[in-house]
Design a protein around this motif. Structure first.
Motif, PDB file in Angstrom:
ATOM      1  N   ARG A 206      -7.809  -8.661  -3.066  1.00 30.21           N
ATOM      2  CA  ARG A 206      -7.700  -9.161  -1.693  1.00 30.21           C
ATOM      3  C   ARG A 206      -6.503  -8.547  -0.972  1.00 30.21           C
ATOM      4  O   ARG A 206      -6.598  -8.158   0.203  1.00 30.21           O
ATOM      5  N   LEU A 207      -5.380  -8.443  -1.676  1.00 34.26           N
ATOM      6  CA  LEU A 207      -4.181  -7.879  -1.050  1.00 34.26           C
ATOM      7  C   LEU A 207      -4.341  -6.387  -0.771  1.00 34.26           C
ATOM      8  O   LEU A 207      -3.928  -5.896   0.285  1.00 34.26           O
ATOM      9  N   MET A 208      -4.933  -5.664  -1.717  1.00 32.15           N
ATOM     10  CA  MET A 208      -5.137  -4.231  -1.488  1.00 32.15           C
ATOM     11  C   MET A 208      -6.053  -3.998  -0.287  1.00 32.15           C
ATOM     12  O   MET A 208      -5.834  -3.074   0.504  1.00 32.15           O
ATOM     13  N   GLN A 213      -6.177  -2.291   5.422  1.00 32.62           N
ATOM     14  CA  GLN A 213      -6.473  -2.530   6.833  1.00 32.62           C
ATOM     15  C   GLN A 213      -5.275  -2.244   7.735  1.00 32.62           C
ATOM     16  O   GLN A 213      -5.443  -1.921   8.908  1.00 32.62           O
ATOM     17  N   THR A 214      -4.064  -2.341   7.193  1.00 37.80           N
ATOM     18  CA  THR A 214      -2.871  -2.054   8.001  1.00 37.80           C
ATOM     19  C   THR A 214      -2.630  -0.561   8.169  1.00 37.80           C
ATOM     20  O   THR A 214      -1.760  -0.158   8.939  1.00 37.80           O
ATOM     21  N   ALA A 219      -0.584   3.946  -3.464  1.00 36.10           N
ATOM     22  CA  ALA A 219      -0.630   4.690  -4.722  1.00 36.10           C
ATOM     23  C   ALA A 219      -0.969   3.675  -5.805  1.00 36.10           C
ATOM     24  O   ALA A 219      -0.217   2.721  -6.023  1.00 36.10           O
ATOM     25  N   TYR A 220      -2.092   3.873  -6.471  1.00 34.11           N
ATOM     26  CA  TYR A 220      -2.644   2.852  -7.367  1.00 34.11           C
ATOM     27  C   TYR A 220      -2.618   3.340  -8.808  1.00 34.11           C
ATOM     28  O   TYR A 220      -3.273   4.325  -9.154  1.00 34.11           O
ATOM     29  N   ALA A 228     -13.823  -1.458  -8.192  1.00 33.02           N
ATOM     30  CA  ALA A 228     -13.819  -2.034  -6.845  1.00 33.02           C
ATOM     31  C   ALA A 228     -12.490  -1.831  -6.130  1.00 33.02           C
ATOM     32  O   ALA A 228     -12.460  -1.596  -4.914  1.00 33.02           O
ATOM     33  N   THR A 229     -11.379  -1.908  -6.854  1.00 37.06           N
ATOM     34  CA  THR A 229     -10.069  -1.790  -6.210  1.00 37.06           C
ATOM     35  C   THR A 229      -9.736  -0.355  -5.816  1.00 37.06           C
ATOM     36  O   THR A 229      -8.888  -0.130  -4.947  1.00 37.06           O
TER      37      THR A 229
END
Length: 293
Positions: A206-208, A213-214, A219-220, A228-229
């Motif tokens: 949810r946070l990602m 959106q911002t 960097a993941y 999904a993430t």
């Protein structure tokens, strides 16, 4: 400039097809997807029957899965993986087979597994992506590190290293604070370094999504099973975390993060060295370190 072996230019079609169908797979086929995402090279020495047994599903599930992701039959998948191996694609060279130095020696089995995890992690990394993240860390207005559960430790570690050579590095989540109080200030000039090892908190996704959106680059650092993430990340670094028993092995994760932070320090220049020097002077003045041990 980062000096790591580049991956070959293979299309990694199997991996892409699995990712594109993953969320709509039934449970039996998702078990197959998880197995092949982690060790795609296994498909060459496993028959369809053996693969179904390893995943704990029926042979019919293998047939349905293969056709669902766009292949005619199981042999077609094997041919594609064989071609990728012959082209030197590191991802497809990964198998679950690790030979211990001495049969029955659990300590050596542990060592061999960790060494394999290190090799497989770094073989799957694109050096140009690491270079881009290092550059972004140094240029960003602000940097956030994000992690939950086991990944919180890694996010804290990265923040601890980076704050020594640049200001405005914040660890998320902040105890006693809701994430939206930080998200409101994020934008395209910033950077989020998200750590998400498997058994991820639902809050991470949810946070990602909200950070994406911002317009803030992400960097993941994650594991091979993340699907999904990944869609929210600008750069993804998938680590091999397979252990020999109950617990995952994070040697590849910590080595990658250590390398990333080391590159940042090396490229921080005079400003970074001056900041580090001021921190050391303050620590000495405040007597924060035990010099007698």
């Amino acid at each position: 400039m980062t000096q790591l072996p580049e991956s070959s230019s293979g299309a990694r079609t199997l991996e892409r097809r699995i990712h594109s169908h993953y969320e709509n797979l039934p449970a039996s086929e998702r078990a197959l997807a998880d197995l092949l995402l982690e060790y795609p090279g296994d498909i060459l020495f496993l028959s369809a029957t053996a693969l179904s047994e390893r995943a704990g599903v029926s042979k019919a599930a293998v047939t349905r899965f293969v056709q669902r992701i766009g292949y005619g039959d199981y042999r077609e998948v094997q041919r594609e993986v064989r071609t990728a191996q012959e082209a030197g694609e590191p991802i497809y060279l990964n198998t679950s087979t690790v030979t211990p130095a001495r049969e029955g020696d659990s300590l050596m089995r542990h060592l061999e597994r960790d060494l394999a995890n290190l090799r497989q992690t770094f073989e799957g990394i694109r050096p140009r992506d690491l270079d881009a993240v290092v550059e972004r860390i140094l240029a960003a207005r602000r940097v956030w590190t994000l992690g939950f559960r086991n990944s919180y430790f890694f996010a804290s570690y990265v923040r601890r290293q980076l704050i020594q050579v640049r200001p405005d590095v914040t660890l998320l989540p902040v105890p006693g604070q809701v994430p939206s109080e930080d998200l409101v200030d994020m934008g395209g000039e910033d950077l989020v370094i998200a750590i998400g090892m498997r058994r991820r908190s639902a809050e991470l996704r949810r946070l990602m999504a909200a950070i994406h959106q911002t317009g803030t680059p992400i960097a993941y650092v994650t594991d091979r099973l993340a699907v999904a993430t990944r869609r929210y990340a600008t750069w993804t670094f998938a680590c091999q975390v397979r252990g020999i028993s109950l617990f995952d092995s994070y040697v590849g994760v910590i080595s990658l993060l250590n390398y990333l932070c080391t590159e940042v320090v090396a490229q921080a220049g005079e400003a970074g060295r001056a900041r580090l020097g001021r921190i050391e002077d303050l620590m000495s003045d405040l007597g924060e370190l035990d010099r007698d041990t």
